[in-house]
Enzyme design. Structure first.
Site, PDB file in Angstrom:
ATOM      1  N   HIS A  68       4.881   0.949  11.287  1.00  0.00           N
ATOM      2  CA  HIS A  68       3.633   0.540  10.628  1.00  0.00           C
ATOM      3  C   HIS A  68       3.324  -0.930  10.865  1.00  0.00           C
ATOM      4  O   HIS A  68       4.221  -1.722  11.143  1.00  0.00           O
ATOM      5  CB  HIS A  68       3.743   0.713   9.097  1.00  0.00           C
ATOM      6  CG  HIS A  68       4.344   1.986   8.650  1.00  0.00           C
ATOM      7  ND1 HIS A  68       5.424   2.049   7.790  1.00  0.00           N
ATOM      8  CD2 HIS A  68       4.031   3.267   8.955  1.00  0.00           C
ATOM      9  CE1 HIS A  68       5.747   3.313   7.572  1.00  0.00           C
ATOM     10  NE2 HIS A  68       4.927   4.075   8.274  1.00  0.00           N
ATOM     11  N   HIS A  70       2.420  -3.872   8.452  1.00  0.00           N
ATOM     12  CA  HIS A  70       2.396  -4.249   7.036  1.00  0.00           C
ATOM     13  C   HIS A  70       1.505  -5.474   6.855  1.00  0.00           C
ATOM     14  O   HIS A  70       1.225  -6.190   7.814  1.00  0.00           O
ATOM     15  CB  HIS A  70       3.814  -4.505   6.536  1.00  0.00           C
ATOM     16  CG  HIS A  70       4.612  -3.238   6.328  1.00  0.00           C
ATOM     17  ND1 HIS A  70       5.415  -3.031   5.233  1.00  0.00           N
ATOM     18  CD2 HIS A  70       4.714  -2.116   7.082  1.00  0.00           C
ATOM     19  CE1 HIS A  70       5.985  -1.842   5.322  1.00  0.00           C
ATOM     20  NE2 HIS A  70       5.586  -1.259   6.433  1.00  0.00           N
ATOM     21  N   HIS A  85       1.913  -1.357   3.469  1.00  0.00           N
ATOM     22  CA  HIS A  85       1.185  -1.014   4.697  1.00  0.00           C
ATOM     23  C   HIS A  85      -0.181  -1.704   4.661  1.00  0.00           C
ATOM     24  O   HIS A  85      -0.835  -1.735   3.620  1.00  0.00           O
ATOM     25  CB  HIS A  85       0.954   0.502   4.778  1.00  0.00           C
ATOM     26  CG  HIS A  85       2.225   1.288   4.883  1.00  0.00           C
ATOM     27  ND1 HIS A  85       2.242   2.638   5.136  1.00  0.00           N
ATOM     28  CD2 HIS A  85       3.524   0.899   4.778  1.00  0.00           C
ATOM     29  CE1 HIS A  85       3.493   3.050   5.176  1.00  0.00           C
ATOM     30  NE2 HIS A  85       4.297   2.020   4.954  1.00  0.00           N
ATOM     31  N   HIS A  93      -1.976   6.871   2.429  1.00  0.00           N
ATOM     32  CA  HIS A  93      -1.187   6.879   3.665  1.00  0.00           C
ATOM     33  C   HIS A  93      -1.471   8.148   4.465  1.00  0.00           C
ATOM     34  O   HIS A  93      -1.712   9.211   3.890  1.00  0.00           O
ATOM     35  CB  HIS A  93       0.301   6.796   3.302  1.00  0.00           C
ATOM     36  CG  HIS A  93       1.191   6.838   4.493  1.00  0.00           C
ATOM     37  ND1 HIS A  93       1.405   5.731   5.290  1.00  0.00           N
ATOM     38  CD2 HIS A  93       1.904   7.850   5.042  1.00  0.00           C
ATOM     39  CE1 HIS A  93       2.223   6.079   6.267  1.00  0.00           C
ATOM     40  NE2 HIS A  93       2.548   7.346   6.143  1.00  0.00           N
ATOM     41  N   HIS A 102      -3.950   4.409   6.244  1.00  0.00           N
ATOM     42  CA  HIS A 102      -3.924   2.950   6.225  1.00  0.00           C
ATOM     43  C   HIS A 102      -4.225   2.459   7.645  1.00  0.00           C
ATOM     44  O   HIS A 102      -3.814   3.113   8.609  1.00  0.00           O
ATOM     45  CB  HIS A 102      -2.537   2.447   5.801  1.00  0.00           C
ATOM     46  CG  HIS A 102      -2.101   2.908   4.447  1.00  0.00           C
ATOM     47  ND1 HIS A 102      -0.803   3.251   4.159  1.00  0.00           N
ATOM     48  CD2 HIS A 102      -2.815   3.086   3.301  1.00  0.00           C
ATOM     49  CE1 HIS A 102      -0.717   3.597   2.876  1.00  0.00           C
ATOM     50  NE2 HIS A 102      -1.938   3.520   2.339  1.00  0.00           N
ATOM     51  N   ASP A 105      -1.095   2.426   9.670  1.00  0.00           N
ATOM     52  CA  ASP A 105      -0.307   3.650   9.898  1.00  0.00           C
ATOM     53  C   ASP A 105      -0.265   4.012  11.379  1.00  0.00           C
ATOM     54  O   ASP A 105      -1.227   4.564  11.923  1.00  0.00           O
ATOM     55  CB  ASP A 105      -0.890   4.818   9.091  1.00  0.00           C
ATOM     56  CG  ASP A 105      -0.678   4.657   7.600  1.00  0.00           C
ATOM     57  OD1 ASP A 105       0.130   3.788   7.205  1.00  0.00           O
ATOM     58  OD2 ASP A 105      -1.316   5.404   6.838  1.00  0.00           O
ATOM     59  N   HIS A 142      11.119   1.698  10.283  1.00  0.00           N
ATOM     60  CA  HIS A 142      11.839   2.219   9.113  1.00  0.00           C
ATOM     61  C   HIS A 142      13.066   3.042   9.467  1.00  0.00           C
ATOM     62  O   HIS A 142      13.273   3.401  10.614  1.00  0.00           O
ATOM     63  CB  HIS A 142      10.870   3.056   8.270  1.00  0.00           C
ATOM     64  CG  HIS A 142       9.860   2.198   7.559  1.00  0.00           C
ATOM     65  ND1 HIS A 142      10.025   1.768   6.271  1.00  0.00           N
ATOM     66  CD2 HIS A 142       8.687   1.674   7.984  1.00  0.00           C
ATOM     67  CE1 HIS A 142       8.981   1.028   5.921  1.00  0.00           C
ATOM     68  NE2 HIS A 142       8.157   0.950   6.939  1.00  0.00           N
ATOM     69  N   ARG A 165      13.433  -0.631   5.385  1.00  0.00           N
ATOM     70  CA  ARG A 165      12.893  -1.348   6.536  1.00  0.00           C
ATOM     71  C   ARG A 165      14.043  -1.828   7.424  1.00  0.00           C
ATOM     72  O   ARG A 165      14.859  -2.641   7.007  1.00  0.00           O
ATOM     73  CB  ARG A 165      12.033  -2.521   6.050  1.00  0.00           C
ATOM     74  CG  ARG A 165      10.912  -2.037   5.153  1.00  0.00           C
ATOM     75  CD  ARG A 165      10.162  -3.133   4.432  1.00  0.00           C
ATOM     76  NE  ARG A 165       9.153  -2.547   3.538  1.00  0.00           N
ATOM     77  CZ  ARG A 165       8.187  -3.234   2.939  1.00  0.00           C
ATOM     78  NH1 ARG A 165       8.099  -4.547   3.119  1.00  0.00           N
ATOM     79  NH2 ARG A 165       7.319  -2.622   2.161  1.00  0.00           N
TER      80      ARG A 165
HETATM   81 CU    CU Z   1       6.241   0.492   6.913  1.00  0.00          CU
HETATM   82 ZN    ZN Z   2       0.716   3.806   5.346  1.00  0.00          ZN
END
Ligand code: CU
Ligand code: ZN
Length: 177
Positions: A68, A70, A85, A93, A102, A105, A142, A165
């Site tokens: 993602h 962030h 995110h 999401h 997002h 995403d 992740h 993370r």
């Molecule tokens: Cu993330």
């Molecule tokens: Zn997301």
């Protein structure tokens, strides 16, 4: 002939200048680090309002891992300080191809049998300019696969339930300012 060359040169100069005035960065990049993970991701703004995401990451066992953008480029407390995110449109999401997602995403990246992930896709929501600008924010990898908001887990519609993370990096301008 000579006239044509003059026109050609003038066109090149004008378009280069126009682009400069526009101030739009063409390419941004991020070094992704954490534990044994190390990678480099490049974001290239394409002419048709899309961004090509390319890169290589090493260091995780074969499988899918959530990936993602962030909201913050703040690594003062490691990947934990990069915020949620990136979600300027206030959406749930989702999967990169979903209408509701997002901006950050980007789905999953896949590591192969050599513990290498090779990334190359085009996203039509990310941008290196304007309302969806990701420059100065962070890319985060992740510990688990992103479920795209499609399971009953309470975190599914928030984070894709991708877990902790593992690695992150700040997205900075590489060229084209
Ligand atoms: Cu993330
Ligand atoms: Zn997301």
């Amino acid at each position: 002939m000579f006239k044509h060359i003059i026109i050609l040169i003038a066109t090149v100069v004008v378009s280069a200048f126009a682009h400069h005035l526009n101030g739009a960065p063409h390419v941004a990049s991020a070094r992704l680090k954490g534990g044994d993970v190390d990678g480099n991701i490049t974001f290239t703004q394409l002419d048709d309002n899309k961004v090509r995401v390319q890169g290589t990451i090493i260091g995780l066992t074969p499988g899918q891992y959530g990936f993602h953008v962030h909201e913050k480029g703040d690594l003062s407390n490691g990947c934990a300080s990069t915020g949620a995110h990136y979600n300027p449109e206030n959406q749930p999401h989702g999967h990169p191809d979903d209408k509701e997602r997002h901006v950050g995403d980007l789905g999953n990246v896949e590591f192969d049998a050599n513990n290498i992930a090779t990334i190359d896709f085009v996203d039509s929501v990310l941008s290196l300019e304007g309302d969806h600008n990701i420059i100065g924010r962070a890319v985060v990898l992740h510990e688990r696969a992103d479920d795209f908001g499609r399971t009953n887990h309470p975190d599914s519609r928030k984070t894709g339930n991708a877990g902790g993370r593992v690695a992150c990096g700040v997205i900075g301008i590489q060229s084209g300012v």
